[in-house]
Design a protein around this motif. Sequence first.
Motif, PDB file in Angstrom:
ATOM      1  N   ALA A 194      25.996 -41.227 -65.794  1.00 36.11           N
ATOM      2  CA  ALA A 194      26.670 -39.984 -66.155  1.00 36.11           C
ATOM      3  C   ALA A 194      25.953 -39.065 -65.238  1.00 36.11           C
ATOM      4  N   ILE A 195      24.942 -38.965 -64.863  1.00 39.00           N
ATOM      5  CA  ILE A 195      24.111 -38.214 -64.301  1.00 39.00           C
ATOM      6  C   ILE A 195      24.999 -37.578 -63.408  1.00 39.00           C
ATOM      7  N   GLY A 196      25.095 -36.165 -63.060  1.00 35.73           N
ATOM      8  CA  GLY A 196      25.650 -35.340 -61.967  1.00 35.73           C
ATOM      9  C   GLY A 196      27.040 -34.976 -62.584  1.00 35.73           C
ATOM     10  N   LYS A 197      27.623 -35.492 -63.715  1.00 39.55           N
ATOM     11  CA  LYS A 197      28.944 -35.087 -64.067  1.00 39.55           C
ATOM     12  C   LYS A 197      29.061 -33.874 -64.906  1.00 39.55           C
ATOM     13  N   PRO A 198      29.770 -32.968 -64.642  1.00 39.83           N
ATOM     14  CA  PRO A 198      29.970 -31.791 -65.375  1.00 39.83           C
ATOM     15  C   PRO A 198      29.965 -31.708 -66.936  1.00 39.83           C
ATOM     16  N   PRO A 240      27.519 -30.325 -57.691  1.00 37.66           N
ATOM     17  CA  PRO A 240      27.284 -31.564 -57.703  1.00 37.66           C
ATOM     18  C   PRO A 240      25.878 -31.929 -57.095  1.00 37.66           C
ATOM     19  N   ALA A 241      25.282 -33.017 -57.645  1.00 37.77           N
ATOM     20  CA  ALA A 241      23.936 -33.266 -57.233  1.00 37.77           C
ATOM     21  C   ALA A 241      24.386 -34.339 -56.032  1.00 37.77           C
ATOM     22  N   PRO A 242      23.446 -34.305 -54.893  1.00 30.23           N
ATOM     23  CA  PRO A 242      23.702 -35.403 -54.128  1.00 30.23           C
ATOM     24  C   PRO A 242      23.614 -36.735 -54.421  1.00 30.23           C
ATOM     25  N   LYS A 243      24.654 -37.431 -53.857  1.00 27.61           N
ATOM     26  CA  LYS A 243      24.713 -39.014 -54.351  1.00 27.61           C
ATOM     27  C   LYS A 243      23.575 -39.666 -54.672  1.00 27.61           C
ATOM     28  N   ALA A 244      22.593 -39.548 -53.704  1.00 28.07           N
ATOM     29  CA  ALA A 244      21.192 -40.290 -53.988  1.00 28.07           C
ATOM     30  C   ALA A 244      20.385 -39.964 -55.051  1.00 28.07           C
ATOM     31  N   ALA A 245      20.828 -38.495 -55.622  1.00 25.56           N
ATOM     32  CA  ALA A 245      19.980 -38.173 -56.669  1.00 25.56           C
ATOM     33  C   ALA A 245      20.835 -38.460 -58.207  1.00 25.56           C
ATOM     34  N   ARG A 277      26.877 -26.302 -66.264  1.00 25.58           N
ATOM     35  CA  ARG A 277      25.503 -27.107 -65.487  1.00 25.58           C
ATOM     36  C   ARG A 277      26.227 -28.616 -65.627  1.00 25.58           C
ATOM     37  N   ASN A 278      25.290 -29.590 -65.005  1.00 23.78           N
ATOM     38  CA  ASN A 278      25.798 -31.018 -65.188  1.00 23.78           C
ATOM     39  C   ASN A 278      24.796 -31.869 -65.825  1.00 23.78           C
ATOM     40  N   VAL A 279      25.292 -33.118 -66.175  1.00 24.58           N
ATOM     41  CA  VAL A 279      24.446 -33.957 -66.895  1.00 24.58           C
ATOM     42  C   VAL A 279      23.311 -34.254 -65.965  1.00 24.58           C
ATOM     43  N   LEU A 280      21.955 -34.284 -66.640  1.00 24.93           N
ATOM     44  CA  LEU A 280      20.762 -34.482 -65.990  1.00 24.93           C
ATOM     45  C   LEU A 280      19.842 -35.188 -66.737  1.00 24.93           C
TER      46      LEU A 280
END
Length: 323
Positions: free
Chosen positions: A222-226, A195-200, A304-307
Amino acid sequence: MPSLRNLLRTMAVAGMSAALIAPTGVAHAEPSPADLTRQIETSSAALERVVESYNELREDIKTNQAAVGRLQDRIGPLEQQAAQSRADVAELATTAYKSGSLQTADALLRPGGSAALLDRLGALDQLTRQRQERISGFTANQRQLLDEKTRLDVTLSRQAVQARELTAGRKRIEKDLARLYELRRQAYGAATERPAPKAATSEKAPAVAGQAGVAVRYAYGAIGKPYVWAADGPNGYDCSGLTSAAWRAAGRSLPHNTRMQWSAVAHIGRDQLAPGDLVFYSGLGHVGLYVGGGQVIDAPSAGRNVLKRGMNLMPIQGYGRVR
């Protein structure tokens, strides 16, 4: 989908097996991180095509199920009306019988005699014919509706078989992916992106007015969700599931399938792109939500995660605006 079984067999046997076989020229050679990444991307792309086919079939099944429900709602009242009409005709027949036999002599002795009786019988006969015509109309409608329901039931049964075939193909590909993820775990220490850092993941969405703004803000959230196959949130998404969920939050309905979304939107040019529009990629196997600045938010692929990333991530099929 006549060629579905051949497609799945080709992907499962030829494509996946080839991807998993190490080069024969080097004995016991460990695949490099770059080799592993390419293998994972190839398998993920194949899986995404199968998942999108599964999503399309599921949308078709939902549409047919709704149609069957509407038919059942129409058939019920028609059956009640037809039954009431039959009862009315039976009552008329009884009345006509009594008027034409037991009461005939009495009617002939009364003023008006046979003429009055004939008038009454003629009126009854006319009413009877009218009722019979109504029954014929009702039963014809019933037959038409029942025939249509039978056709839809056959369609649903066929699609259920296709869904099982897609599920079997998806499981085969996921099994191959599991092997690749194990190699990736050995190379990188993790099978999937962390998971991406919360700040990201808390990047502020741009100010966009109207329903498009709601969809864009949802996508940013949704960014960072799988990536999760066939999912449309809130804890994971596939590509068309993300765009569908974003626009559902904005009050618009999009089917959970890339090809169906392509058919549902208004096609626009690249120079018309605005935040909230959809970017479709070649083969209609992938879609992302445009957020401005030449970037999209998308659910990339399994593992991967949503980005958010540049929209030229692969060849583009076209652009669409939700109507």
